[in-house]
Design an enzyme around this catalytic site. Structure first.
Site, PDB file in Angstrom:
ATOM      1  N   MET A  78      37.061  41.276  47.881  1.00 39.99           N
ATOM      2  CA  MET A  78      36.820  39.782  48.638  1.00 39.99           C
ATOM      3  C   MET A  78      36.804  40.175  49.907  1.00 39.99           C
ATOM      4  SD  MET A  78      39.193  37.666  46.199  1.00 39.99           S
ATOM      5  CE  MET A  78      38.759  35.775  47.195  1.00 39.99           C
ATOM      6  N   ASP A 130      37.369  39.672  42.969  1.00 39.12           N
ATOM      7  CA  ASP A 130      37.983  40.731  42.192  1.00 39.12           C
ATOM      8  C   ASP A 130      39.315  39.995  41.529  1.00 39.12           C
ATOM      9  OD1 ASP A 130      39.449  40.389  44.418  1.00 39.12           O
ATOM     10  OD2 ASP A 130      39.354  42.896  44.571  1.00 39.12           O
TER      11      ASP A 130
END
Length: 492
Positions: A78, A237
């Site tokens: 991210m 994720d």
């Protein structure tokens, strides 16, 4: 039918081929480099991600009828800033989630704009890893590059762009930019203005289980897959890992021990903790979640055992470090190798061993590293508990969870039961599940979880060890506040 899940990690991309029953038929991992141009900085070339995906996809599908592939889903690291020009070309290397160059910009956002205003606009305060401070840094230090930006996206969304030609992101990943109004699930006009960008430069917002589009002819040729294959919006994720572990409904929880470590707490409604110590993000299908993130988790063992001790047998090192019960006179470890995010939000924090003696052994130091990671996760859990959130058990995934000693240590430190999914491929597996829903082959993410996610066992805390670790944690938690002023002096 098959579904491909892509987990775009920090050091490698992993591709999973999953059938309609949820069985993983093959996996491929392709690594790439991280650049560290200055201490505390980290960045990557997005072209390396795509090269790894294209090579990995052909290897993944060796001997498989590619016509059976229904859909692709992506999960990934991210917060990274991927900036493209009007031609769709990458302007500069992606500034990663664990990059610490934005301390000045974080201070501006939190102190000048103000934490309360940020929380009201975006549901969160500024952290060094978030995307918004990186935009401010780029505007100040690379104005020519900043002026060229036509599209702003996150790492996994760059893959979506290469797969489909579409500029889109999902709500979970967008939440970590500090540019999203998390509560109302839209880009914040005020945050965009503060950062000097427009909504036209931002990707289209979608649910992670929605179809962005289909595989373009060019991408299909590069990957060796059928054109027209559905591509899901995917998820950050941690959200993808939570889906893959079955932590979707309110009341569930997932802990992930990868390069970083996270605790992920889904909810049906939006909420912010009193001090914004945890992230308040969106999730799939209209849900929200609170998340605590420590920047160094399994990477701490990689650093100490691999880089410092130069050992290759991690299992042997950990096995030698496991006396039955910990005692307060053994060394402690602060795992802040890349600074820290939750709950301290301190880019100046550093790793430290405390309590070394002449008789401190190698084995004790290895164990202290493992405990320090567990204690840092507990710091995040304590914030949630302070908000009257009950966490009585959690699923556990990530590379660090493969260590039996780490699993037991974490269960003892948190005093909760940890459930172990049969499938240990959290983000990639969750991405494949989102692809199933996007293709119309599952009615919802929760239904998909109920059909294919199973547990292989659980880890139960040991009461004697719980008591010993409680004593150690109460000592350990005093160390960061004591060292904080020293860290600030070191950072000057």
């Amino acid at each position: 039918m098959y579904y491909i899940g892509i987990d775009l990690g920090t050091s490698a991309v992993k591709l999973l081929l999953v059938d309609e029953e949820g069985s993983i038929t093959s996996t491929v991992s392709k690594s790439y480099a991280v650049e560290y141009p200055r201490p505390g900085w980290s960045q990557q070339n997005p072209a390396d991600w795509w090269e790894a995906v294209t090579a990995g996809a052909r290897e993944l599908m060796a001997g498989v009828d590619t016509a059976q592939v229904r859909a692709i889903g992506t999960g990934g690291q991210m917060h990274g800033l991927v900036a493209l020009d009007a031609a769709g070309e990458v302007i500069r290397p992606c500034i990663l989630w664990n990059d610490g160059r934005t301390e000045e910009e974080v201070c501006f956002l939190n102190e000048t704009i103000g934490r309360e205003r940020l929380s009201g606009l975006a549901g969160n305060i500024a952290f060094a890893g978030f995307t918004a401070p990186k935009l401010l840094w780029m505007r100040k230090h690379e104005p020519d590059n900043f002026a060229r930006i036509a599209h702003i996206m996150l790492p996994k969304d760059y893959l979506t762009f290469r797969l489909t030609g579409e500029f889109a992101t999902d709500y979970s990943d967008a939440s970590g930019t500090l540019l999203l109004d998390v509560e109302h699930r839209c880009w914040s006009a005020e945050m965009l203005e503060i950062c000097g960008v427009s909504e036209a430069q931002m990707p289209r917002l979608m649910d992670g289980a929605e179809a962005v589009g289909t595989l373009s002819a060019a991408a299909a040729q590069e990957l060796g897959l059928p054109a027209g294959t559905v591509v899901a919006a995917g998820a950050g994720d941690n959200a993808a890992a939570a889906v893959g572990c079955g932590a979707v409904a309110a009341g569930s929880c997932n802990i992930s021990l990868g390069t970083s470590g996270t605790i992920f707490i889904p909810s049906d409604g939006f909420r912010v903790d009193a001090h914004n110590a945890l992230h308040s993000f969106d999730y799939v299908e209209g849900r929200y979640h609170l998340m605590g993130c420590i920047l160094s988790a399994a990477s701490c063992s990689g650093w100490f055992v691999g880089d410092v001790l130069k050992a290759e047998d991690f299992d042997a090192e950990e096995a030698a470090s496991d006396p039955a019960v910990a005692t307060v006179d053994l060394p402690y470890f602060l795992p802040y190798l890349m600074g820290e995010r939750s709950p301290h939000n301190d880019t100046a924090a550093r790793g430290a061993f405390v309590g070394m003696r002449a008789d401190t052994s190698r084995a004790q130091m290895v164990r202290a590293v493992r405990e320090g990671v567990a204690f840092a996760i507990r710091d995040c859990v304590e914030v949630a508990r302070g908000e009257d959130i009950r966490i009585e058990r959690s699923t556990l995934c990530g590379g660090g969870s493969k260590s039996a000693l780490m699993r037991q240590t974490l269960a003892n430190v948190l005093n909760i039961e940890l459930d172990l999914p049969e499938t240990e491929q959290g983000p990639g597996y969750g991405a494949a599940m989102l692809a199933m829903v996007a293709a119309g082959d599952a009615p919802s993410v929760e239904a998909c979880v109920g059909r294919i996610v199973r547990m292989r066992g659980s880890v139960v805390p040991d009461p004697q060890a719980v008591a010993a670790y409680e004593e150690r944690y109460q000592i350990w938690r005093q160390m960061y506040p004591a060292l904080k002023p020293i860290y600030r002096q070191m950072a000057r």
